[in-house]
Write a protein that holds these residues in place. Structure first.
Motif, PDB file in Angstrom:
ATOM      1  N   ASN A   1      43.076  42.560  46.906  1.00 29.33           N
ATOM      2  CA  ASN A   1      43.270  43.548  45.868  1.00 29.33           C
ATOM      3  C   ASN A   1      42.411  43.105  44.824  1.00 29.33           C
ATOM      4  OD1 ASN A   1      46.365  43.940  47.279  1.00 29.33           O
ATOM      5  ND2 ASN A   1      44.812  45.758  47.044  1.00 29.33           N
ATOM      6  N   ILE A   2      41.598  44.168  43.903  1.00 31.55           N
ATOM      7  CA  ILE A   2      40.947  43.832  42.704  1.00 31.55           C
ATOM      8  C   ILE A   2      41.900  43.120  42.013  1.00 31.55           C
ATOM      9  CG2 ILE A   2      41.528  46.111  42.003  1.00 31.55           C
ATOM     10  CD1 ILE A   2      38.172  43.916  41.312  1.00 31.55           C
TER      11      ILE A   2
ATOM     12  N   LEU B   1      39.416  35.217  39.349  1.00 35.00           N
ATOM     13  CA  LEU B   1      38.274  34.330  40.205  1.00 35.00           C
ATOM     14  C   LEU B   1      36.890  34.936  39.913  1.00 35.00           C
ATOM     15  CD1 LEU B   1      40.313  33.875  43.567  1.00 35.00           C
ATOM     16  CD2 LEU B   1      40.199  32.592  41.329  1.00 35.00           C
ATOM     17  N   ALA B   2      36.757  36.320  39.887  1.00 36.19           N
ATOM     18  CA  ALA B   2      35.014  36.728  39.784  1.00 36.19           C
ATOM     19  C   ALA B   2      34.751  36.529  38.330  1.00 36.19           C
ATOM     20  CB  ALA B   2      35.094  38.278  40.384  1.00 36.19           C
TER      21      ALA B   2
ATOM     22  N   GLY C   1      33.995  33.124  37.828  1.00 36.98           N
ATOM     23  CA  GLY C   1      32.595  32.506  38.388  1.00 36.98           C
ATOM     24  C   GLY C   1      33.066  31.726  39.796  1.00 36.98           C
ATOM     25  N   LYS C   2      34.244  31.954  40.060  1.00 37.00           N
ATOM     26  CA  LYS C   2      34.738  31.193  41.193  1.00 37.00           C
ATOM     27  C   LYS C   2      34.388  31.973  42.694  1.00 37.00           C
ATOM     28  CE  LYS C   2      37.850  28.537  38.444  1.00 37.00           C
ATOM     29  NZ  LYS C   2      39.379  27.991  38.211  1.00 37.00           N
ATOM     30  N   ALA C   3      34.188  33.281  42.366  1.00 40.48           N
ATOM     31  CA  ALA C   3      34.172  34.028  43.478  1.00 40.48           C
ATOM     32  C   ALA C   3      32.909  35.337  43.130  1.00 40.48           C
ATOM     33  CB  ALA C   3      35.370  34.720  43.825  1.00 40.48           C
TER      34      ALA C   3
ATOM     35  N   MET D   1      37.186  47.334  36.401  1.00 36.99           N
ATOM     36  CA  MET D   1      37.160  45.791  36.406  1.00 36.99           C
ATOM     37  C   MET D   1      35.920  44.888  36.620  1.00 36.99           C
ATOM     38  SD  MET D   1      40.321  45.859  35.387  1.00 36.99           S
ATOM     39  CE  MET D   1      41.252  46.914  35.150  1.00 36.99           C
ATOM     40  N   LEU D   2      35.103  45.664  37.932  1.00 36.09           N
ATOM     41  CA  LEU D   2      33.983  44.805  38.026  1.00 36.09           C
ATOM     42  C   LEU D   2      32.996  46.143  38.154  1.00 36.09           C
ATOM     43  CD1 LEU D   2      35.403  42.454  40.521  1.00 36.09           C
ATOM     44  CD2 LEU D   2      34.460  41.950  38.395  1.00 36.09           C
TER      45      LEU D   2
END
Length: 331
Positions: free
Chosen positions: A216-217, A223-224, A227-229, A242-243
């Motif tokens: 799920n977002i 994490l996004a 910068g980890k995903a 959110m993104l």
């Protein structure tokens, strides 16, 4: 003669009293005096404390108490992927004093899957309000060779079962999402089940033990942002706030929608007045500005639906999950 008159008077009083009781009983059965005498409302959460369903329920609890004018007690009844709590909810008395926080796909799939032996059906539950829709997303490592969703799916199609992806358990939301992706696109992502939940799946992904993170977002956005995903696609009809830079599957040419919807329901058969009061109270709590802000901070965008719309949404999800259920059962 006096005795006869007295007897008739007593009888008349008895009939009058009986009439009053019947009138009162009618009012009580219609739910017009709900909630009465300070009786508490139990809000059943079919999952452990701290999860997204529990968190959302506890955020609305104080506002719900104000709206209803009585205590609302959140009671966790976890187990069997939500089945224990849902069974308790479905079998409770339909008087408004027991309601439940529910989430899909679990609330939808459990009655559909005969192997689970559910003691309730969809008809045993009455939707009250939807609070949030939490879309599924698909992400890869920041240094992954797959620059786009198309790159990933084409590679998976060309090399079946060599690219693995996380789920939070057999027949969980991520498992259904992967089944939908494979069925619709011709790809062959291989699900890896992490029964302890999203944190276990994320840990495996961060350790590079799994190629693709599906979740799920609300579980992936941090994490996004760190910068980890790198999120390649959102499984919804619209982009997420959110993104906002991440395209939807639809934009990329894939007709795939997979979301976790969370809301509230009651045992079927509520008196109309009770249902109306609960729906109004839930709407006020869900749309409360402070609650919305706290939900946003958790990566959960409020998406309220009233009882009728939520019921229609629920039916649509049933059809979608019914279609892919054999694929999930088989693998």
């Amino acid at each position: 003669m006096k005795k006869l008159i007295s007897a008739l008077a007593v009888g008349a009083l008895a009939l009058t009293a009986t009439g009053c009781v019947d009138s009162s009983s009618t009012a009580a059965s219609s739910g017009e005096d709900f909630p009465k005498n300070g009786k508490s409302v139990e809000l059943v959460v079919a999952f452990s404390p701290g999860g997204p369903v529990d968190t959302a329920a506890r955020l609305i609890q104080p506002v719900l108490e104000e709206e209803l004018g009585t205590n609302v007690e959140v009671v966790n009844k976890p187990g069997a992927g939500g089945q224990i709590g849902y069974t308790a909810l479905a079998n409770a008395k339909p008087d408004g004093y027991t309601i439940g926080a529910v989430g899909s796909p679990s609330i939808v799939v459990i009655p559909l899957d005969e192997s689970r032996g559910a003691a309730f059906s969809r008809e045993d539950l009455q939707p009250l309000a939807r609070q949030v829709v939490d879309p599924m997303v698909i992400a890869v490592q920041p240094d992954s060779p797959y620059a786009s969703l198309k790159d990933l799916l084409e590679a998976s199609s060309a090399n079946p079962d060599t690219i693995n992806a996380t789920t939070t358990g057999q027949m969980g939301g991520e498992h259904f999402a992967i089944a939908q992706i494979n069925e619709t696109t011709g790809s062959a992502l291989s699900p890896v089940h992490f029964s302890e939940g999203a944190s276990q799946a994320s840990t495996a992904f961060l350790g590079k033990h799994v190629d693709v993170l599906v979740g799920n977002i609300s579980e992936v956005v941090d994490l996004a942002n760190q910068g980890k995903a790198r999120v390649l696609g959102v499984m919804n009809t619209e982009r997420t706030e959110m993104l906002p830079e991440v395209p939807t599957f639809t934009e990329e040419g894939y007709d795939i929608v997979s979301t976790t919807a969370r809301g509230y329901a009651a045992p079927a058969g509520l008196p109309e007045a009770v249902a109306a009061k609960l729906e109004a109270a839930l709407q006020s709590a869900i749309e409360n500005e402070e609650v919305i802000t706290k939900m946003d901070n958790l990566g959960l965008t409020t998406s309220f639906q009233d009882a009728q719309s939520y019921g229609e949404f629920w039916q649509k999800q049933e059809a979608d999950y019914q279609a892919v259920l054999p694929l999930v059962q088989a693998k």
